[in-house]
Design a protein around this motif. Structure first.
Motif, PDB file in Angstrom:
ATOM      1  N   ALA A  25     -33.579  24.691  42.388  1.00  0.00           N
ATOM      2  CA  ALA A  25     -34.341  24.029  43.453  1.00  0.00           C
ATOM      3  C   ALA A  25     -33.878  22.584  43.635  1.00  0.00           C
ATOM      4  N   PRO A  26     -34.108  21.989  44.811  1.00  0.00           N
ATOM      5  CA  PRO A  26     -33.748  20.581  45.034  1.00  0.00           C
ATOM      6  C   PRO A  26     -34.480  19.653  44.060  1.00  0.00           C
ATOM      7  N   ILE A  27     -33.790  18.630  43.596  1.00  0.00           N
ATOM      8  CA  ILE A  27     -34.398  17.660  42.681  1.00  0.00           C
ATOM      9  C   ILE A  27     -34.042  16.247  43.126  1.00  0.00           C
ATOM     10  N   LYS A  28     -34.730  15.280  42.557  1.00  0.00           N
ATOM     11  CA  LYS A  28     -34.405  13.877  42.800  1.00  0.00           C
ATOM     12  C   LYS A  28     -33.137  13.531  42.031  1.00  0.00           C
ATOM     13  N   CYS A  29     -32.165  12.967  42.685  1.00  0.00           N
ATOM     14  CA  CYS A  29     -30.933  12.491  42.062  1.00  0.00           C
ATOM     15  C   CYS A  29     -30.189  13.611  41.342  1.00  0.00           C
ATOM     16  N   ALA A  30     -29.283  14.245  42.069  1.00  0.00           N
ATOM     17  CA  ALA A  30     -28.544  15.391  41.522  1.00  0.00           C
ATOM     18  C   ALA A  30     -27.646  15.020  40.342  1.00  0.00           C
ATOM     19  N   GLY A  31     -27.349  13.750  40.185  1.00  0.00           N
ATOM     20  CA  GLY A  31     -26.485  13.342  39.087  1.00  0.00           C
ATOM     21  C   GLY A  31     -27.213  13.029  37.795  1.00  0.00           C
ATOM     22  N   ALA A  32     -28.548  12.907  37.856  1.00  0.00           N
ATOM     23  CA  ALA A  32     -29.315  12.476  36.685  1.00  0.00           C
ATOM     24  C   ALA A  32     -29.156  13.384  35.466  1.00  0.00           C
ATOM     25  N   PRO A  33     -29.185  14.717  35.624  1.00  0.00           N
ATOM     26  CA  PRO A  33     -29.046  15.571  34.427  1.00  0.00           C
ATOM     27  C   PRO A  33     -27.709  15.390  33.713  1.00  0.00           C
ATOM     28  N   GLN A  34     -26.649  15.087  34.489  1.00  0.00           N
ATOM     29  CA  GLN A  34     -25.361  14.826  33.840  1.00  0.00           C
ATOM     30  C   GLN A  34     -25.321  13.448  33.213  1.00  0.00           C
ATOM     31  N   LYS A  35     -25.912  12.478  33.869  1.00  0.00           N
ATOM     32  CA  LYS A  35     -25.858  11.106  33.355  1.00  0.00           C
ATOM     33  C   LYS A  35     -26.475  11.002  31.964  1.00  0.00           C
ATOM     34  N   ILE A  36     -27.608  11.681  31.763  1.00  0.00           N
ATOM     35  CA  ILE A  36     -28.230  11.583  30.445  1.00  0.00           C
ATOM     36  C   ILE A  36     -27.366  12.291  29.399  1.00  0.00           C
ATOM     37  N   MET A  37     -26.623  13.324  29.803  1.00  0.00           N
ATOM     38  CA  MET A  37     -25.736  13.985  28.839  1.00  0.00           C
ATOM     39  C   MET A  37     -24.622  13.039  28.402  1.00  0.00           C
ATOM     40  N   TYR A  38     -24.034  12.326  29.349  1.00  0.00           N
ATOM     41  CA  TYR A  38     -22.949  11.403  29.004  1.00  0.00           C
ATOM     42  C   TYR A  38     -23.472  10.211  28.199  1.00  0.00           C
ATOM     43  N   LEU A  39     -24.694   9.769  28.523  1.00  0.00           N
ATOM     44  CA  LEU A  39     -25.298   8.684  27.741  1.00  0.00           C
ATOM     45  C   LEU A  39     -25.636   9.154  26.330  1.00  0.00           C
ATOM     46  N   ALA A  40     -26.079  10.404  26.214  1.00  0.00           N
ATOM     47  CA  ALA A  40     -26.339  10.968  24.884  1.00  0.00           C
ATOM     48  C   ALA A  40     -25.049  11.052  24.087  1.00  0.00           C
ATOM     49  N   ASP A  41     -23.972  11.467  24.745  1.00  0.00           N
ATOM     50  CA  ASP A  41     -22.662  11.533  24.089  1.00  0.00           C
ATOM     51  C   ASP A  41     -22.272  10.161  23.540  1.00  0.00           C
ATOM     52  N   ALA A  42     -22.467   9.131  24.346  1.00  0.00           N
ATOM     53  CA  ALA A  42     -22.102   7.776  23.919  1.00  0.00           C
ATOM     54  C   ALA A  42     -22.945   7.332  22.719  1.00  0.00           C
ATOM     55  N   HIS A  43     -24.250   7.639  22.749  1.00  0.00           N
ATOM     56  CA  HIS A  43     -25.126   7.249  21.638  1.00  0.00           C
ATOM     57  C   HIS A  43     -24.728   7.977  20.358  1.00  0.00           C
ATOM     58  N   LEU A  44     -24.453   9.271  20.472  1.00  0.00           N
ATOM     59  CA  LEU A  44     -24.113  10.058  19.279  1.00  0.00           C
ATOM     60  C   LEU A  44     -22.785   9.617  18.677  1.00  0.00           C
ATOM     61  N   ARG A  45     -21.863   9.205  19.529  1.00  0.00           N
ATOM     62  CA  ARG A  45     -20.587   8.674  19.019  1.00  0.00           C
ATOM     63  C   ARG A  45     -20.824   7.337  18.316  1.00  0.00           C
ATOM     64  N   LYS A  46     -21.673   6.523  18.923  1.00  0.00           N
ATOM     65  CA  LYS A  46     -21.956   5.206  18.347  1.00  0.00           C
ATOM     66  C   LYS A  46     -22.608   5.331  16.966  1.00  0.00           C
ATOM     67  N   THR A  47     -23.447   6.344  16.802  1.00  0.00           N
ATOM     68  CA  THR A  47     -24.143   6.521  15.524  1.00  0.00           C
ATOM     69  C   THR A  47     -23.359   7.396  14.550  1.00  0.00           C
ATOM     70  N   GLY A  48     -22.181   7.858  14.973  1.00  0.00           N
ATOM     71  CA  GLY A  48     -21.281   8.579  14.079  1.00  0.00           C
ATOM     72  C   GLY A  48     -21.623  10.027  13.789  1.00  0.00           C
ATOM     73  N   VAL A  49     -22.442  10.658  14.653  1.00  0.00           N
ATOM     74  CA  VAL A  49     -22.833  12.044  14.389  1.00  0.00           C
ATOM     75  C   VAL A  49     -22.366  13.006  15.485  1.00  0.00           C
ATOM     76  N   ARG A  50     -21.525  12.519  16.401  1.00  0.00           N
ATOM     77  CA  ARG A  50     -21.128  13.362  17.546  1.00  0.00           C
ATOM     78  C   ARG A  50     -20.461  14.658  17.110  1.00  0.00           C
ATOM     79  N   ASP A  51     -19.672  14.631  16.055  1.00  0.00           N
ATOM     80  CA  ASP A  51     -18.960  15.832  15.621  1.00  0.00           C
ATOM     81  C   ASP A  51     -19.911  16.917  15.119  1.00  0.00           C
ATOM     82  N   SER A  52     -21.126  16.539  14.799  1.00  0.00           N
ATOM     83  CA  SER A  52     -22.105  17.515  14.305  1.00  0.00           C
ATOM     84  C   SER A  52     -22.984  18.066  15.432  1.00  0.00           C
ATOM     85  N   CYS A  53     -22.726  17.610  16.648  1.00  0.00           N
ATOM     86  CA  CYS A  53     -23.592  17.981  17.776  1.00  0.00           C
ATOM     87  C   CYS A  53     -22.798  18.690  18.878  1.00  0.00           C
TER      88      CYS A  53
END
Length: 281
Positions: free
Chosen positions: A199-227
């Protein structure tokens, strides 16, 4: 929703900027003078009626006041800049930073009708507004409808009950993104699913943006390889516009994020940490 700036009018001065932090800083410096309020028994006709006092409605109203009388209809006391909620979910902003008093956002020369729209009659150039003394007719020369979208979590079986616990989170809705950050900040290993509905949602890019931001946080905290991060979209491609889909597909691959297309979330069981998609016939 999704615009990069907010227009706010105060007297004869206009603050317009594409820098969100700067915009909110400027707006908070504006004295909270009362927004014009015409007695409702007299406020029956306006050249422009703007239904909705969100970022879009207030931005339009701030320009229309230069051309005639304007009424902004919105019952909310608090204005939220919703695009910031993605950053709240990533721990970069707070929900409080995304909010301010509606009196600071409705243009000073506009008439704020703090009530709900009850209906439209375009053949009569009429908007009906709800109030304690019954529906009132407001007539107009021009109408702008900027009411936004209702978020229908109930369209996904089990989601309303699961949301806000057991790792089930959303950046849509005031306060929901706080739990997103609670989940992300404590995530050390496992599978994280990010979904885009049919269904239509507000800001079609938002679901991807949080994924990329999560990726950045997990890399910063050193656990990305476990996720494992996977983006599930109901669309046949990662994004609806081919030009951008090509770039985003490359970005997801570069970051090691999986992409599942034609994968629509239809049911959630939070306690079992299960997300279901349609069964193939």
């Amino acid at each position: 929703t999704g615009s990069s700036g907010i227009n706010a009018e105060y007297g004869q001065h206009y603050y317009i900027t594409n820098n969100l932090s700067m915009t909110l800083t400027l707006l908070r410096r504006i004295p909270q003078k009362p927004v014009n309020t015409v007695p409702r028994r007299l406020a029956s006709h306006f050249k422009f009626v703007v239904a909705g006092g969100g970022s879009g409605g207030c931005a339009v109203a701030s320009n229309l006041v230069k051309h005639g009388s304007v009424a902004v209809i919105d019952p909310a006391e608090t204005h939220y800049y919703q695009p910031m909620w993605t950053l709240v979910g990533a721990g970069l902003k707070t929900t409080q930073q995304s909010s301010m008093s509606q009196t600071q956002c409705v243009p000073q020369r506009a008439n704020w009708m703090k009530t709900k729209v009850a209906g439209f009659d375009p053949d009569k150039n009429t908007v009906y507004v709800a109030s304690a003394f019954g529906n009132k007719e407001i007539t107009y020369d021009y109408l702008v409808v900027a009411l936004g979208l209702d978020i229908r979590f109930d369209k996904v079986k089990g989601l309303p009950e699961a949301l806000g616990k057991d790792g089930v989170c959303s950046n849509y809705g005031a306060g929901n993104a706080d739990y997103t950050w609670n989940v992300l900040s404590s995530f050390k290993s496992g599978d994280a699913l990010f979904t885009f509905p049919s269904a239509p949602i507000k800001c079609a890019g938002a679901p991807q943006k949080i994924m990329y931001l999560a990726d950045a946080h997990l890399r910063k905290t050193g656990v990305r390889d476990s996720c494992t991060l996977t983006y599930h979209t109901a669309l046949p491609a990662i994004f609806g516009v081919p030009k951008y889909a090509a770039v985003l597909s490359g970005l997801a691959e570069e970051k090691g994020c999986g992409v599942e297309v034609k994968s629509d979330l239809v049911e959630v069981c939070g306690r079992n940490k299960e997300a279901m998609r349609p069964t193939e016939s």
